[in-house]
Design an enzyme around this catalytic site. Structure first.
Site, PDB file in Angstrom:
ATOM      1  CG  ASP A 224      -8.974   0.314  25.540  1.00 53.51           C
ATOM      2  OD1 ASP A 224      -8.554   1.494  25.561  1.00 53.51           O
ATOM      3  OD2 ASP A 224      -9.117  -0.369  26.557  1.00 53.51           O
TER       4      ASP A 224
ATOM      5  CB  CYS B  44      -2.576   5.688  31.338  1.00 54.88           C
ATOM      6  SG  CYS B  44      -4.129   4.800  31.169  1.00 54.88           S
TER       7      CYS B  44
ATOM      8  CB  ALA C 218      -7.872  -3.863  25.395  1.00 53.83           C
ATOM      9  N   GLY C 219      -7.846  -3.134  29.032  1.00 49.51           N
ATOM     10  CA  GLY C 219      -6.918  -2.756  30.102  1.00 49.51           C
ATOM     11  C   GLY C 219      -6.688  -3.883  31.078  1.00 49.51           C
TER      12      GLY C 219
END
EC number: 2.3.2.-
Length: 632
Positions: A51, A176, A28-29
Site C-alpha cells: 500500500d 485522505c 491496506a485500507g
C-alpha cells in the site's frame, strides 16, 4: 496470547494449501484491514501486503488495525505489525510502495498462488488485472460504496477480466487522497466543495479539508479545530484564508516527506507574489467565459471576491445559513465562483491542468460515506472465494453482490455466475485491438501518450511503433529517447486515416494494436473517441486453439509482450463517494440475465441509471428484476 484460527474447521488438504499458499494483498485500507485479519485467522501463513498510503486521522473510525499513535505512518507496515500481534506465527512482508512500481513486474506476481485486491482507484485495478493475466494468477477483485459492495473472481481464460466490460468514470475517492495527495482534477473539485460546506454551509467532520496540521495532540487525544470556527475568528478575511489553505497547509504537507517519495511535491502559493500579476495573464480557451481557463492571478482574485460575497450573503441569511449547502448543481454564481477558484488553485499547487468553470460545475455530485460493516462483509466474502480457488473449484466461484435492501427472496447477498471472457476485450483477447478517432493534424504525440495510452487505456510505460514498413519508433519508454517527438503532431510522422500503431507495455506484458481514424469534425472540446469496444472479431477460440497461439496478452510463451485497456463511458453526472474503496466492477458494470429469451434491464436505485443484469445461479422468477444492484 491465544491465537484463534479456523484451520480446525477446514479439511486437512485445504488447511495445508492455506499454510503453503503465497498470497498477495494489494491495499491496506478499509477492506484491506478486514481482509488481513481474515486471512491470518483462516490459516494463511505467507502473506505480502502493499500500500502506498500513510494513515490519516479520518481512517481511524473504520480501519481497526490503526490507532491514533499510527497517524502519519505507513498503512502496510502498521497493518503488518498489528496483525502479527494476534497471529505471531504468520510470515508477513509489507511494502510501502505503489503496486505500479516497475519493481513489481510479472516475475514478482508469479511468486504468488493468489492475489486479492482491496484498492481504491481504477488505474491500479487495471494494472493488477493485467499483471495477473500475464502471470496467469487468480485474482479476487472487490469494492464497496456505502452499503453496497461486491466480490468477483478473475481467472485467465475462464472468466471476464476486470476490463472486459466498459466502465463509467470513477465515482469514489478516499478522504485522505482528497485532503493530502490529490492526483486528479476531480480530487481538487471535491476538496473545494467540502471547503464550501465547511465555511458557508453545514459542518461535517468527514469533509474536513485541512491536513493533519489542524489536529493537535492534547493528553493523548486528537482534537480537530473547526475550519468554520477558525474562519469566523478571522472575519472571513480572504487573504488569511488564502494563506492557510494554499500556503500554510501545503507547507505542512511538505514536512510529511514520506508522501512525496513516489509523488511530485506540491508548490505553495504566495499571495503577494500572485497579486503582482494581472488577471488576464494565462487565460486559455475560446468561446464563452465559463469555458475559459484563467491564470493563477485570475483565480486568486476570483477567490477573494467570492469569499467576500459569500460572507456577506451568509450574514444576511442569519439563522437559516446552516441549510446553505453545496449540492453539486448549485446555480448560485458566487458559490460556483468560489468552488471554481479554490479547485483551480489547488490543481495548480499539485501540478495539474486547471479546468474551466463549465467543466468544474459538470463534475460535482453527491457524497456516499464509507461504512465499516460493508468492508467487513466484503472481506469475508473474499476469503470464501479464495477457499474455493485453493480447493480447485474455480468453476464454483461467483460474483457476489451486497445490496442495500433485501431482494424479493429476502436476501442481501446475491451470488451470480461468472461470465466467460469477452471476445472483444482489448485486454484479455487473443489479439487485442482498438480503433481511435482523432484529428492527426491537431493531436500531439504527448497527448497520444498521456491522454490516450496512459489515461484512457491504463498503460504505465508504453512504447509505440508505427506500422509504416520502417518500424518508426514514435514513443519510447526509455527516458530521453523520443522526447523530441512530444510537441509534434501525429501527421508529422505520416500518420493518417487507416494508420496502425503497435503499442507495447513491457511492465504489464501487454500489447495493443491501435487503428487510427482521422476525423476533422470531432465534437467541441473532444480530442479523441474510442470507436466501439473493439473492432469486430471472430468468435472467441476454444481453449485448445488458444494453447496453440503464440501471441496473447499474459501468455508466458508469447513472442510479444502485450498491453490493453478499458474504455470507460464518459459521464457528466459523476457521483462522488467519500470512501476507501472505489465503486467496484469487473464484469459487473454491465451484467445480463436471460429470461424467457429476453434480456431485461435493471434500474439501479442508487444511481438512477439502467444497468443490465447478470445470470442467476437458480432459475429466476418474474419478480426478481431488483435482485441485483450492479455497481460502477
Amino acid at each position: 496470547m491465544v491465537t484463534l484460527q479456523l484451520v480446525g474447521s477446514l479439511r486437512k488438504e485445504l488447511a495445508d494449501s492455506l499454510s503453503t499458499c503465497r498470497l498477495l494483498v494489494v491495499g491496506a485500507g478499509g477492506i484491506g484491514c478486514e481482509l488481513l485479519k481474515n486471512v491470518v485467522l483462516t490459516g494463511f501463513k505467507n502473506i505480502e501486503v502493499i500500500d502506498l498510503d500513510i494513515i490519516d486521522v479520518s481512517n481511524l473510525n473504520r480501519q481497526f488495525l490503526f490507532q491514533k499513535k499510527h497517524v502519519g505512518k505507513s498503512k502496510a507496515q502498521v497493518a503488518k505489525e498489528s496483525v502479527l500481534q494476534f497471529c505471531p506465527t504468520a510470515n508477513i512482508t509489507a511494502y510501502h510502495d505503489s503496486i505500479m512500481n516497475p519493481d513489481y513486474n510479472v516475475e514478482f506476481f508469479r511468486n504468488f498462488m493468489l492475489v486479492m485486491n482491496a484498492l481504491d482507484n481504477r488505474a491500479a485495478r487495471n494494472h493488477v488485472n493485467r499483471m495477473c493475466l500475464a502471470a496467469d494468477i487468480p485474482l479476487i477483485e472487490s469494492g464497496t460504496a456505502g452499503y453496497l459492495g461486491q466480490v468477483t473472481v478473475i481467472k485467465k481464460g475462464l472468466t471476464e477480466c476486470y476490463e472486459c466490460q466498459p466502465k463509467p468514470t470513477q465515482k469514489t475517492f478516499p478522504g485522505c487522497t482528497i485532503r493530502n495527495t490529490p492526483s486528479e482534477p476531480i480530487h481538487c473539485i471535491v476538496w473545494a466543495k467540502y471547503l464550501f460546506n465547511q465555511l458557508f454551509g453545514e459542518e461535517d467532520a468527514d469533509q474536513e479539508v485541512s491536513p493533519d496540521t489542524s489536529c493537535v495532540l492534547w493528553d493523548g487525544d486528537i482534537k480537530r479545530v473547526s475550519t468554520k470556527a477558525w474562519a469566523r475568528s478571522t472575519g472571513y478575511d480572504p487573504v488569511k484564508l488564502f494563506n492557510k489553505l494554499f500556503k500554510d497547509d501545503i507547507q505542512y504537507l511538505l514536512t510529511m516527506d514520506k508522501l512525496w517519495k513516489k509523488r511530485k511535491a506540491p508548490l505553495p502559493l504566495d499571495w503577494p507574489e500572485h497579486q503582482k500579476l494581472t488577471c488576464p495573464q494565462g487565460v486559455t480557451g475560446m468561446g464563452l467565459k465559463d469555458q475559459r481557463v484563467f491564470g493563477v492571478a485570475g483565480y486568486c482574485q476570483l477567490f477573494s471576491r467570492s469569499v467576500e460575497t459569500l460572507h456577506s450573503m451568509l450574514a444576511d441569511k442569519g439563522d437559516g445559513a446552516e441549510e446553505w449547502i453545496w449540492m453539486g448543481n448549485c446555480d448560485d454564481p458566487p458559490a460556483m465562483d468560489f468552488v471554481t477558484a479554490a479547485a483551480n488553485l489547488r490543481m495548480y499547487i499539485f501540478s495539474m491542468n486547471m479546468k474551466s468553470r463549465f467543466d468544474i460545475k459538470s463534475m460535482a455530485g453527491n457524497i456516499i460515506p464509507a461504512i465499516a460493516t460493508t468492508n467487513a462483509v466484503i472481506a469475508g466474502l473474499i476469503v470464501l472465494e479464495a477457499l474455493k480457488i485453493l480447493s480447485g473449484d474455480v468453476e464454483q466461484c461467483r460474483t457476489i453482490f451486497l445490496n442495500k435492501q433485501p431482494n424479493p427472496r429476502k436476501k442481501l447477498l446475491v451470488p451470480c455466475a461468472l461470465d466467460p471472457p469477452s471476445a472483444n476485450c482489448y485486454v484479455c483477447a487473443s489479439k487485442p485491438e482498438v480503433t481511435v478517432k482523432l484529428n492527426v493534424h491537431k493531436t500531439l504525440v504527448l497527448a497520444l501518450q498521456d491522454k490516450i495510452l496512459k489515461e484512457k487505456f491504463g498503460m504505465v510505460a508504453p512504447d509505440v511503433q508505427i506500422e509504416d514498413g520502417k518500424g518508426t519508433i514514435l514513443i519510447s519508454s526509455e527516458e530521453g529517447e523520443t522526447e523530441a517527438n512530444n510537441c509534434k503532431f501525429l501527421s508529422d510522422f505520416a500518420i493518417r486515416n487507416g494508420s496502425r500503431l503497435q503499442v507495447d507495455d513491457f511492465l504489464q506484458d501487454y500489447t495493443l494494436l491501435v487503428n487510427v481514424i482521422h476525423c476533422e469534425n470531432l465534437e467541441k472540446d473532444v480530442e479523441f473517441e474510442v470507436v466501439g469496444d473493439a473492432p469486430d472479431k471472430a468468435p472467441a477460440p476454444t481453449r485448445s486453439q488458444e494453447e496453440g497461439k503464440n501471441v496473447a496478452n499474459g501468455n508466458k510463451e508469447s513472442s510479444e509482450p502485450s498491453t490493453s485497456s478499458e474504455a470507460p463511458a464518459e459521464q457528466n453526472d459523476i457521483l462522488l463517494v467519500d470512501s476507501d474503496e472505489e465503486v467496484p466492477s469487473s464484469s459487473t458494470m454491465a451484467v445480463s440475465m436471460e429470461s424467457g429469451g429476453h434480456k431485461r434491464k435493471l434500474h439501479d436505485a442508487e444511481t438512477g441509471e439502467a444497468s443490465a443484469k447478470r445470470q442467476h445461479l437458480s432459475q429466476p422468477s418474474a419478480d426478481d428484476d431488483n435482485d441485483i444492484i450492479a455497481l460502477d
